[in-house]
Scaffold this motif. Structure first.
Motif, PDB file in Angstrom:
ATOM      1  N   ARG A 148      -4.386   6.228   9.656  1.00  0.00           N
ATOM      2  CA  ARG A 148      -3.630   4.976   9.730  1.00  0.00           C
ATOM      3  C   ARG A 148      -3.970   4.113  10.929  1.00  0.00           C
ATOM      4  O   ARG A 148      -3.375   3.056  11.144  1.00  0.00           O
ATOM      5  CB  ARG A 148      -2.137   5.274   9.701  1.00  0.00           C
ATOM      6  N   CYS A 192       7.604  -5.117  -2.996  1.00  0.00           N
ATOM      7  CA  CYS A 192       6.592  -4.140  -3.405  1.00  0.00           C
ATOM      8  C   CYS A 192       6.124  -4.462  -4.821  1.00  0.00           C
ATOM      9  O   CYS A 192       6.922  -4.477  -5.762  1.00  0.00           O
ATOM     10  CB  CYS A 192       7.177  -2.738  -3.335  1.00  0.00           C
ATOM     11  N   LEU A 231       4.209  -2.734  -6.619  1.00  0.00           N
ATOM     12  CA  LEU A 231       3.997  -1.543  -7.455  1.00  0.00           C
ATOM     13  C   LEU A 231       5.258  -1.172  -8.221  1.00  0.00           C
ATOM     14  O   LEU A 231       5.210  -0.841  -9.401  1.00  0.00           O
ATOM     15  CB  LEU A 231       3.549  -0.365  -6.583  1.00  0.00           C
ATOM     16  N   CYS A 234       9.528   2.895  -4.206  1.00  0.00           N
ATOM     17  CA  CYS A 234       8.553   3.918  -4.605  1.00  0.00           C
ATOM     18  C   CYS A 234       7.933   4.513  -3.341  1.00  0.00           C
ATOM     19  O   CYS A 234       8.280   4.118  -2.232  1.00  0.00           O
ATOM     20  CB  CYS A 234       7.471   3.311  -5.510  1.00  0.00           C
ATOM     21  N   VAL A 271       4.953   4.172  -2.051  1.00  0.00           N
ATOM     22  CA  VAL A 271       4.156   3.240  -1.241  1.00  0.00           C
ATOM     23  C   VAL A 271       5.043   2.393  -0.331  1.00  0.00           C
ATOM     24  O   VAL A 271       4.742   2.181   0.841  1.00  0.00           O
ATOM     25  CB  VAL A 271       3.266   2.353  -2.145  1.00  0.00           C
ATOM     26  N   CYS A 272       6.171   1.922  -0.857  1.00  0.00           N
ATOM     27  CA  CYS A 272       7.059   1.106  -0.016  1.00  0.00           C
ATOM     28  C   CYS A 272       8.111   1.973   0.673  1.00  0.00           C
ATOM     29  O   CYS A 272       9.075   1.451   1.229  1.00  0.00           O
ATOM     30  CB  CYS A 272       7.699  -0.009  -0.833  1.00  0.00           C
ATOM     31  N   LYS A 273       7.895   3.272   0.640  1.00  0.00           N
ATOM     32  CA  LYS A 273       8.814   4.244   1.263  1.00  0.00           C
ATOM     33  C   LYS A 273      10.247   4.006   0.805  1.00  0.00           C
ATOM     34  O   LYS A 273      11.195   4.079   1.582  1.00  0.00           O
ATOM     35  CB  LYS A 273       8.717   4.165   2.794  1.00  0.00           C
ATOM     36  N   LEU A 288       7.093  -4.269   1.615  1.00  0.00           N
ATOM     37  CA  LEU A 288       5.866  -3.872   2.313  1.00  0.00           C
ATOM     38  C   LEU A 288       5.604  -4.863   3.439  1.00  0.00           C
ATOM     39  O   LEU A 288       5.598  -6.080   3.218  1.00  0.00           O
ATOM     40  CB  LEU A 288       4.681  -3.936   1.345  1.00  0.00           C
ATOM     41  N   LEU A 329      -2.910  -2.244   0.284  1.00  0.00           N
ATOM     42  CA  LEU A 329      -1.850  -2.532  -0.679  1.00  0.00           C
ATOM     43  C   LEU A 329      -2.434  -2.978  -2.018  1.00  0.00           C
ATOM     44  O   LEU A 329      -1.899  -2.678  -3.081  1.00  0.00           O
ATOM     45  CB  LEU A 329      -0.912  -3.615  -0.135  1.00  0.00           C
ATOM     46  N   GLY A 332      -4.810   0.449  -3.046  1.00  0.00           N
ATOM     47  CA  GLY A 332      -4.260   1.799  -2.946  1.00  0.00           C
ATOM     48  C   GLY A 332      -5.105   2.751  -2.116  1.00  0.00           C
ATOM     49  O   GLY A 332      -5.035   3.956  -2.312  1.00  0.00           O
ATOM     50  N   LYS A 357      -5.591   4.873   0.949  1.00  0.00           N
ATOM     51  CA  LYS A 357      -4.572   5.352   1.900  1.00  0.00           C
ATOM     52  C   LYS A 357      -5.160   5.763   3.236  1.00  0.00           C
ATOM     53  O   LYS A 357      -4.430   5.983   4.188  1.00  0.00           O
ATOM     54  CB  LYS A 357      -3.808   6.518   1.281  1.00  0.00           C
TER      55      LYS A 357
END
Ligand code: DAH
Length: 344
Positions: free
Chosen positions: A204, A264, A266, A272, A274-276, A281, A319, A322, A324
């Motif tokens: 990250r 988000c 997605l 979800c 990805v957006c915790k 986001l 984003l 995808g 990571k």
């Protein structure tokens, strides 16, 4: 002598080579200048007259079968090698269909950066550039980071020289400063570039990454203009249904400052991984340019106001695609790079 001829005849018939090279060695051993068949022809000259007829016939038969067998084996082995594709170029097949040239693909970071430039280009933002090796003044001081101010620690810096400080820019906000020094309002620029931070490399964080900076300076530029501009960007980049939210934040060069989230795309805001599970986001930092920054760059802050924003290209690409792990963007592994096509 007849026994020698018969032994060689048997050898020729039993000969089972595996490569054309073995055939050639065999030919030299039998039919070469010092070959055994050649030697027999020499010996034949001094053979008794009464034996010459039978010996001559046997010898000629041996020579012919040897030559024929060598030729047959050579052709068969060369054809087999050609069929297996182990040619040395001599057996080039001009009738074979050509393999198509592979066309290169753009790096995902370039794809996303170009799209960001396009979106802002359509609403009048002109690209601007600046140096990667900068001085302290353009990266920090002019942007309202006073010397010794703790906000400088927000960005771990690579120094090139000390006193005067020359460094690798830690953000593209330094380009704002250069533009404001050289242009008079109205200013509307979009500034892509590489930035450098002394950070441990992980999935990250990386010591090199890309940002795009935006700056708009004119009379009566308001926070509402900033909000609409970013909303427009979010819809173009992430889809018509996108919404934005602005959270109060702090940057030395903007007042007020905000961090901008986009809904988000997605999960459509439901939450979800990805957006915790927040439905949002984070995409950029932004704010109204601090009057101190305008003044440092020679722009009258009573006459002009403006907004600025800055976003990480890797973040937006992550984003969109995808991806990571940030490190993948820098490894130049073709298997990774070949997957990307514009998704906009
Ligand atoms: N320079 C900031 C950074 O690197 C990003 C940023 C935030 C840029 C707010 C801006 C801004 O222009 O208004 O984290």
């Amino acid at each position: 002598m007849i026994a020698q001829i018969e032994a060689l005849q048997a050898e020729v018939e039993a000969f089972a080579p595996k490569t054309p090279a073995e055939v050639e060695a065999f030919r030299i051993r039998l039919l070469g200048k010092k070959g055994s068949i050649t030697a027999l022809f020499d010996a034949f000259k001094s053979a008794p007259v009464e034996e010459k007829r039978t010996l001559g016939q046997a010898l000629n038969r041996l020579k012919t079968t040897a030559a024929q067998r060598i030729e047959e084996l050579r052709t068969a082995l060369e054809e087999a090698a050609l069929a297996a594709g182990a040619g040395d170029g001599a057996e080039m097949d001009m009738t074979r269909p050509a393999t198509a040239e592979r066309v290169g693909t753009r790096h995902p970071i370039s794809l996303v950066r170009n799209r960001i430039l396009d979106i802002f280009g359509c609403i009048g933002f002109v690209p601007a550039d600046g140096p990667e090796i900068e001085d302290d003044w353009h990266v920090f001081t002019a942007l309202n980071f006073p010397p010794e101010h703790p906000a400088r620690d927000m960005q771990d810096t690579f120094f090139v020289e000390k006193d005067p400080d020359i460094l690798l820019r830690t953000h593209t906000s330094s380009i704002q400063v250069r533009v404001m020094q050289n242009q008079r309002p109205p200013i509307r620029v979009i500034c892509p570039g590489r930035v450098f931070r002394n950070e441990a490399i992980s999935y990250r964080a990386h010591c090199i990454f890309h940002q795009v900076e935006g700056l708009y300076i004119d009379r009566n530029v308001s926070f509402a203009d900033l909000k609409q501009t970013i909303l427009h960007f979010a819809k173009e980049m992430f889809g018509e249904k996108s919404e934005i939210r602005m959270r109060p934040s702090y940057f030395p060069f903007t007042e007020p400052s905000t961090e901008v989230d986009v809904s988000c795309n997605l999960c459509g805001g439901k939450g979800c991984a990805v957006c915790k599970h927040t439905g949002w986001l984070e995409i950029m930092g932004a704010g109204m340019v601090d009057p101190n920054v305008l003044e440092a760059c020679g722009i009258d802050s009573r006459e002009y106001s403006g907004f600025a924003f800055g976003m990480g290209v890797e973040r937006i690409a992550m984003l969109k695609y995808g991806v990571k792990d940030l490190r993948l963007y820098f490894e130049n592994d073709l298997r990774f790079l070949r997957q990307f096509t514009p998704v906009f």
